[in-house]
Write a protein that holds these residues in place. Structure first.
Motif, mmCIF file in Angstrom:
data_model
loop_
_atom_site.group_PDB
_atom_site.id
_atom_site.type_symbol
_atom_site.label_atom_id
_atom_site.label_comp_id
_atom_site.label_asym_id
_atom_site.label_seq_id
_atom_site.Cartn_x
_atom_site.Cartn_y
_atom_site.Cartn_z
ATOM 1 N N ALA A 55 -1.168 2.140 -1.524
ATOM 2 C CA ALA A 55 -2.190 3.025 -1.821
ATOM 3 C C ALA A 55 -3.307 2.252 -2.310
ATOM 4 C CB ALA A 55 -1.917 4.136 -2.759
ATOM 5 N N LEU A 56 -3.865 1.165 -1.858
ATOM 6 C CA LEU A 56 -4.904 0.248 -2.177
ATOM 7 C C LEU A 56 -6.326 0.951 -1.631
ATOM 8 C CD1 LEU A 56 -2.642 -1.715 -2.429
ATOM 9 C CD2 LEU A 56 -4.402 -3.501 -2.372
ATOM 10 N N THR A 57 -7.560 0.861 -2.320
ATOM 11 C CA THR A 57 -8.632 1.421 -1.935
ATOM 12 C C THR A 57 -9.337 0.435 -1.277
ATOM 13 O OG1 THR A 57 -9.748 0.716 -4.085
ATOM 14 C CG2 THR A 57 -8.691 2.842 -4.120
ATOM 15 N N ILE A 58 -10.273 0.467 -0.852
ATOM 16 C CA ILE A 58 -11.426 -0.437 0.004
ATOM 17 C C ILE A 58 -11.710 -1.276 -0.929
ATOM 18 C CG2 ILE A 58 -13.461 -0.710 1.358
ATOM 19 C CD1 ILE A 58 -12.859 1.555 2.999
ATOM 20 N N GLU A 59 -12.392 -0.724 -2.343
ATOM 21 C CA GLU A 59 -12.654 -1.603 -3.256
ATOM 22 C C GLU A 59 -11.398 -2.594 -3.772
ATOM 23 O OE1 GLU A 59 -15.493 -3.226 -5.505
ATOM 24 O OE2 GLU A 59 -15.935 -1.632 -4.156
ATOM 25 N N GLY A 60 -10.283 -2.007 -3.819
ATOM 26 C CA GLY A 60 -9.097 -2.873 -4.252
ATOM 27 C C GLY A 60 -9.001 -4.212 -3.407
ATOM 28 N N LEU A 61 -9.003 -3.720 -1.997
ATOM 29 C CA LEU A 61 -8.729 -4.688 -1.091
ATOM 30 C C LEU A 61 -10.106 -5.953 -1.069
ATOM 31 C CD1 LEU A 61 -7.593 -2.171 1.631
ATOM 32 C CD2 LEU A 61 -6.383 -4.205 0.787
ATOM 33 N N LYS A 62 -11.163 -5.383 -1.387
ATOM 34 C CA LYS A 62 -12.393 -6.452 -1.679
ATOM 35 C C LYS A 62 -11.887 -7.340 -2.759
ATOM 36 C CE LYS A 62 -16.701 -4.112 -1.121
ATOM 37 N NZ LYS A 62 -17.684 -3.616 -1.608
ATOM 38 N N ARG A 63 -11.165 -6.989 -3.961
ATOM 39 C CA ARG A 63 -10.932 -7.681 -4.995
ATOM 40 C C ARG A 63 -9.913 -8.604 -4.577
ATOM 41 N NH1 ARG A 63 -9.428 -3.145 -9.138
ATOM 42 N NH2 ARG A 63 -8.616 -4.864 -10.428
ATOM 43 N N ARG A 64 -8.839 -8.234 -3.846
ATOM 44 C CA ARG A 64 -7.838 -9.147 -3.274
ATOM 45 C C ARG A 64 -8.556 -9.992 -2.817
ATOM 46 N NH1 ARG A 64 -4.597 -7.295 2.201
ATOM 47 N NH2 ARG A 64 -6.877 -7.714 2.772
ATOM 48 N N ASP A 65 -9.419 -10.011 -1.733
ATOM 49 C CA ASP A 65 -9.981 -11.135 -0.970
ATOM 50 C C ASP A 65 -10.748 -11.965 -1.815
ATOM 51 O OD1 ASP A 65 -9.196 -9.655 1.351
ATOM 52 O OD2 ASP A 65 -11.032 -8.874 1.971
ATOM 53 N N GLU A 66 -11.406 -11.318 -2.644
ATOM 54 C CA GLU A 66 -12.471 -12.319 -3.458
ATOM 55 C C GLU A 66 -11.418 -13.209 -4.369
ATOM 56 O OE1 GLU A 66 -15.765 -9.025 -3.874
ATOM 57 O OE2 GLU A 66 -14.716 -9.564 -5.634
ATOM 58 N N PHE A 67 -10.167 -12.656 -4.687
ATOM 59 C CA PHE A 67 -9.205 -13.240 -5.711
ATOM 60 C C PHE A 67 -8.738 -14.608 -4.802
ATOM 61 C CE2 PHE A 67 -4.751 -14.573 -6.186
ATOM 62 C CZ PHE A 67 -4.875 -14.782 -7.466
ATOM 63 N N VAL A 68 -8.426 -14.378 -3.609
ATOM 64 C CA VAL A 68 -7.828 -15.595 -2.690
ATOM 65 C C VAL A 68 -8.772 -16.545 -2.455
ATOM 66 C CG1 VAL A 68 -7.056 -16.189 -0.245
ATOM 67 C CG2 VAL A 68 -6.046 -13.869 -1.678
ATOM 68 N N ASP A 115 -8.765 6.488 10.402
ATOM 69 C CA ASP A 115 -10.039 6.024 10.992
ATOM 70 C C ASP A 115 -10.330 4.780 11.380
ATOM 71 O OD1 ASP A 115 -12.989 5.823 11.533
ATOM 72 O OD2 ASP A 115 -13.364 7.399 10.254
ATOM 73 N N VAL A 116 -10.285 4.067 12.222
ATOM 74 C CA VAL A 116 -10.519 2.767 12.656
ATOM 75 C C VAL A 116 -11.728 2.087 12.306
ATOM 76 C CG1 VAL A 116 -11.857 2.866 14.875
ATOM 77 C CG2 VAL A 116 -10.097 0.894 14.465
ATOM 78 N N ARG A 117 -12.466 2.844 11.708
ATOM 79 C CA ARG A 117 -13.903 2.221 11.078
ATOM 80 C C ARG A 117 -13.426 1.816 9.683
ATOM 81 N NH1 ARG A 117 -17.687 7.455 12.254
ATOM 82 N NH2 ARG A 117 -15.720 8.268 11.637
ATOM 83 N N ASP A 118 -12.506 2.393 8.968
ATOM 84 C CA ASP A 118 -12.056 1.613 7.585
ATOM 85 C C ASP A 118 -11.304 0.723 7.807
ATOM 86 O OD1 ASP A 118 -13.011 4.309 6.199
ATOM 87 O OD2 ASP A 118 -10.915 5.073 6.198
ATOM 88 N N SER A 119 -10.655 0.476 9.105
ATOM 89 C CA SER A 119 -10.020 -0.840 8.833
ATOM 90 C C SER A 119 -11.026 -1.903 9.158
ATOM 91 C CB SER A 119 -9.102 -1.117 10.332
ATOM 92 O OG SER A 119 -7.977 0.047 10.083
ATOM 93 N N VAL A 120 -11.977 -1.619 10.099
ATOM 94 C CA VAL A 120 -12.992 -2.582 10.509
ATOM 95 C C VAL A 120 -13.976 -3.130 9.403
ATOM 96 C CG1 VAL A 120 -15.202 -2.601 11.725
ATOM 97 C CG2 VAL A 120 -13.346 -1.828 12.922
ATOM 98 N N ALA A 121 -14.212 -2.125 8.385
ATOM 99 C CA ALA A 121 -15.081 -2.357 7.211
ATOM 100 C C ALA A 121 -14.019 -3.219 6.459
ATOM 101 C CB ALA A 121 -15.323 -1.033 6.561
ATOM 102 N N ILE A 122 -12.828 -2.864 6.119
ATOM 103 C CA ILE A 122 -12.127 -3.861 5.059
ATOM 104 C C ILE A 122 -12.018 -5.073 5.707
ATOM 105 C CG2 ILE A 122 -9.741 -4.052 4.337
ATOM 106 C CD1 ILE A 122 -9.350 -1.078 4.647
#
Ligand SMILES: [Zn+2]
Length: 319
Positions: free
Chosen positions: A265-278, A300-307
């Motif tokens: 149940a990660l959010t787009i914001e949470g996935l951003k934080r994941r990337d930044e950490f790595v 919605d494929v646009r969400d995958s693309v944005a992530i």
């Protein structure tokens, strides 16, 4: 203009008919990066296909022959979960060439991305879960063979376990470990020259999960904060045990809460934080990062693309 390269080719996007596997995602990532001004045309470089010799560094001659000659059995084709075609095989060879090129660029610039790739479900002798050949493993073995790296680490944040990668780089005849009774868990196993980390939803494909050097099995429905705490624990523990010359980051967008094949149940914001950490952690240690999209099947494929595009943006942050 970006301070690193993005590897991309028009023929990454082979039509495969009706499938949940969104091949259009790769074209949309490319377009989104340009339209949003994240990347300029000069930031992209085009790969050439991997050679059979490179693919054979990881895959068995029998399997490579069957893929090239179109002689997979019915059950082998069924296991791929995508309709077999010669064009699809060409697309996978090209993608593996892209991952090799991106590995080279990452060593030069500190970071690079392949817009496709991260096919972690492919084993030496068979493909499964949409993945024909394991581009990450092929690129690592290619770089090692040419003396460009000695060691590598995979940080696999796709929601599905990196079973093929774990089998390729794991200890031969590793014991089949009993399924842990409690979730979440973190389990450490032996590592050789490639240290594999997989952070995944435990109750999801694949059923059989060969041991990675570090496996983190997460319960269904886990959110941003708990996920990020486990990621940090796994990566820090890995970097204490092992010094990689290259990190291959499989930045799957499928831990997203609206993913059709994921149950976290990660959010787009949470996935951003994941990337930044790595990226922040790798940069602090001076380890180059090769970024790969791996899976992503949002309603919605646009969400995958944005992530996936956010992963590229996270690599630009300097602090
Ligand atoms: Zn996945």
């Amino acid at each position: 203009m970006l301070p690193f390269k993005l590897v991309c080719a028009p023929t990454f996007y082979r039509p495969i008919g009706q499938s949940v596997f969104p091949v259009s995602k790769y074209r949309l990532i490319y377009q989104h990066l340009l339209e949003k001004g994240i990347a300029a045309p000069d930031d992209f470089v085009e790969p050439v296909p991997a050679s059979n010799e490179d693919v054979l560094l990881v895959h068995t001659p029998e399997y490579v022959y069957k893929l090239r000659a179109g002689t997979l059995s019915e059950s082998e084709e069924w296991q791929l979960e995508v309709p077999y075609s010669r064009e699809l095989v060409e697309a996978y060879w090209l993608c593996a060439g892209g991952t090799i090129l991106a590995a080279d660029c990452a060593l030069r610039d500190g970071v690079a991305f392949n817009v496709s790739g991260g096919f972690h479900h492919a084993f030496p002798d068979h493909g499964e879960g949409f993945n024909l050949i394991n581009d990450v493993a092929v690129a690592i073995r290619h770089m090692q063979k040419r003396g460009k790296i000695k060691t590598a680490m995979t940080v696999d944040c796709d929601v599905h376990h990196g079973n093929g990668t774990a089998a390729i780089f794991g200890t031969p005849n590793a014991a089949i470990l009993p399924r842990p009774e409690r979730l979440p868990y973190m389990r450490e196993s032996a590592a050789r020259d490639v240290f594999t980390i997989s952070l995944h939803q435990e109750n999801n494909y694949p059923a059989w999960k060969p041991p990675s050097a570090i496996d983190v099995g997460l319960p269904d429905g886990i959110g941003d904060d708990e996920y990020l705490a486990w990621l940090e624990k796994a990566v820090m523990s890995g970097l204490q045990r092992f010094q990689p010359d290259l990190i291959c980051y499989l930045a799957g967008s499928d831990p997203y809460r609206r993913d059709l094949l994921g149950g976290l149940a990660l959010t787009i914001e949470g996935l951003k934080r994941r990337d930044e950490f790595v990226f922040r952690t790798a940069r602090a240690r001076g380890v180059p990062v090769l970024g790969l999209p791996a899976g992503g099947y949002a309603a919605d494929v646009r969400d995958s693309v944005a992530i996936h595009c956010n992963t590229v943006l996270a690599a630009c942050l300097r602090s």
